[in-house]
Design a protein around this motif. Structure first.
Motif, PDB file in Angstrom:
ATOM      1  N   LEU A 128       0.829  -1.207   0.000  1.00 37.37           N
ATOM      2  CA  LEU A 128       0.000   0.000   0.000  1.00 37.37           C
ATOM      3  C   LEU A 128       0.868   1.263   0.000  1.00 37.37           C
ATOM      4  N   LEU A 186      -1.927  -1.922  -5.302  1.00 34.53           N
ATOM      5  CA  LEU A 186      -3.152  -2.126  -4.530  1.00 34.53           C
ATOM      6  C   LEU A 186      -3.672  -3.544  -4.743  1.00 34.53           C
ATOM      7  N   ALA A 211       2.093   1.927  -3.443  1.00 34.64           N
ATOM      8  CA  ALA A 211       1.036   2.544  -4.254  1.00 34.64           C
ATOM      9  C   ALA A 211       0.925   4.036  -3.945  1.00 34.64           C
TER      10      ALA A 211
END
Length: 391
Positions: free
Chosen positions: A76, A171, A79
């Motif tokens: 995450l 993701l 991202a």
């Protein structure tokens, strides 16, 4: 089987994002953001330097908190970092985001290795790692093709679209990693928290592996410059060489890894890799006499690369304590950051400055490091056995 499939799918989607980034990032930062080549190089170097320092603490976090959760969080974070590049309009902002990106990527790699070590039996780790490496190369090729579309368009919107795609791949990887079985955190062992920093034999093995990893910038940086300045080969041959490399790994990495069963085989594989890389350098030096030498050299290089990868995976996993795989894999992985930071500078100076002699010096470096791995591994193994007996 389900665990291996999920690991492979997570590797595939994130490597597609990596392929997009590798192909388009420099052009985006230079042509759209307006950064100079020096600023781009400095920012990326800072990012990987910070990442290499942060990797061991993040690997330790994966050991203590559980590698699955840490891997998800770092996917995450990657991202978020990729998304941050979309809003970077100055060198300071670019360097800051590059440091976040390098840290998240380095930590994610360590957490993934710790996750693999926790979910896959020791005898199968190198083979599964080889499957993931082949998957990674396939994903990089697919990502590079998508990035090529953005390069062909050459518009700001096209670049932004592929960066958004890059963020979405991480993701997706995070969502896939959540489907893996939960791994209990390893109990806190006795001794220093970051024990790998005091493990001198493992540090030596890591250093030798880092020297071997200097092969990484050969096809991406050194050979293109060599082709342009020292040969009459068409520039498109560089793309062919990259296809030879990527295709070779996809087709043969798993087969090569099957030969490595234990530290003895691993040390032999690294030694053979050094010899093949020496031969590759010698043949690259002959390329001014015919561009087909480049193809032969690329084939020798990818063969050495696959042997090195198989041997180093077995060594890195086997010599690391099971309750500290995260921090040990992070430390072992610093060799990649070192090769990315120093390799282009060192190899370009040797090869373009020294010509044929420079190529032979680089080859001698590989074969010497390859030969040094076996005694270093024996020292590390003896130290590990002595430590276990003392406990």
């Amino acid at each position: 089987m389900r665990t291996r499939r999920i690991l492979a799918h997570a590797q595939l989607v994130s490597s597609i994002g990596d392929g997009v980034y590798l192909v388009t990032s420099a052009f985006y930062f230079a042509g759209i953001v307006g950064l100079s080549a020096t600023e781009i190089g400095l920012g990326l170097t800072m990012g990987w330097a910070v990442g290499s320092v942060a990797g061991v603490p993040l690997g330790h976090l994966a050991d203590r908190r559980g590698p699955r959760g840490v891997a998800v969080l770092l996917a995450l974070a990657t991202a978020v970092a990729v998304s941050g590049f979309l809003f970077a309009r100055s060198f300071a902002a670019f360097a800051l985001v590059a440091c976040l990106y390098g840290t998240a990527q380095t930590g994610l790699s360590a957490a993934r290795q710790a996750l693999l070590a926790a979910l896959i039996p020791p005898a199968e780790r190198t083979r599964v790692r080889a499957v993931l490496q082949a998957t990674l190369n396939g994903g990089l090729a697919a990502g590079a093709a998508l990035g090529g579309l953005a390069l062909a368009l050459g518009t700001r919107e096209g670049y932004l679209a592929v960066f958004v795609l890059d963020a979405l791949t991480f993701l997706s990887a995070a969502a896939l990693l959540l489907r893996l079985p939960a791994v209990r955190p390893a109990p806190a062992p006795a001794g220093p928290r970051l024990a790998v920093l005091r493990d001198r034999p493992y540090a030596l093995v890591t250093l030798i592996n880092a020297v071997m990893l200097f092969y990484m910038p050969l096809l991406s940086v050194v050979v293109p410059l060599w082709v342009a300045s020292r040969t009459d080969a068409p520039t498109w041959v560089v793309s062919v060489l990259l296809l030879v490399n990527t295709g070779g790994v996809v087709l043969f990495q798993v087969r090569v890894a099957r030969r490595v069963k234990g530290l003895r085989d691993a040390s032999a594989a690294v030694r053979q890799a050094g010899l093949l890389l020496l031969l590759a350098c010698a043949v690259f030096a002959l390329s001014p006499y015919g561009w087909w030498f480049l193809l032969v050299a690329a084939a020798l290089q990818v063969a050495g690369e696959m042997l090195l990868a198989s041997g180093s995976w077995e060594i890195g996993f086997t010599l690391a304590p099971d309750d500290r795989q995260g921090q040990y894999q992070a430390f072992f992985g610093t060799g990649v950051a070192v090769a990315r930071m120093l390799g282009p500078v060192v190899l370009t100076a040797l090869v373009l400055g020294g010509g044929t002699l420079g190529w032979l010096v680089v080859g001698a470096m590989f074969v010497t490091a390859g030969a040094a791995m076996a005694p270093a591994v024996r020292w590390a193994r003896l130290t590990s056995v002595s430590r276990e007996a003392a406990q």
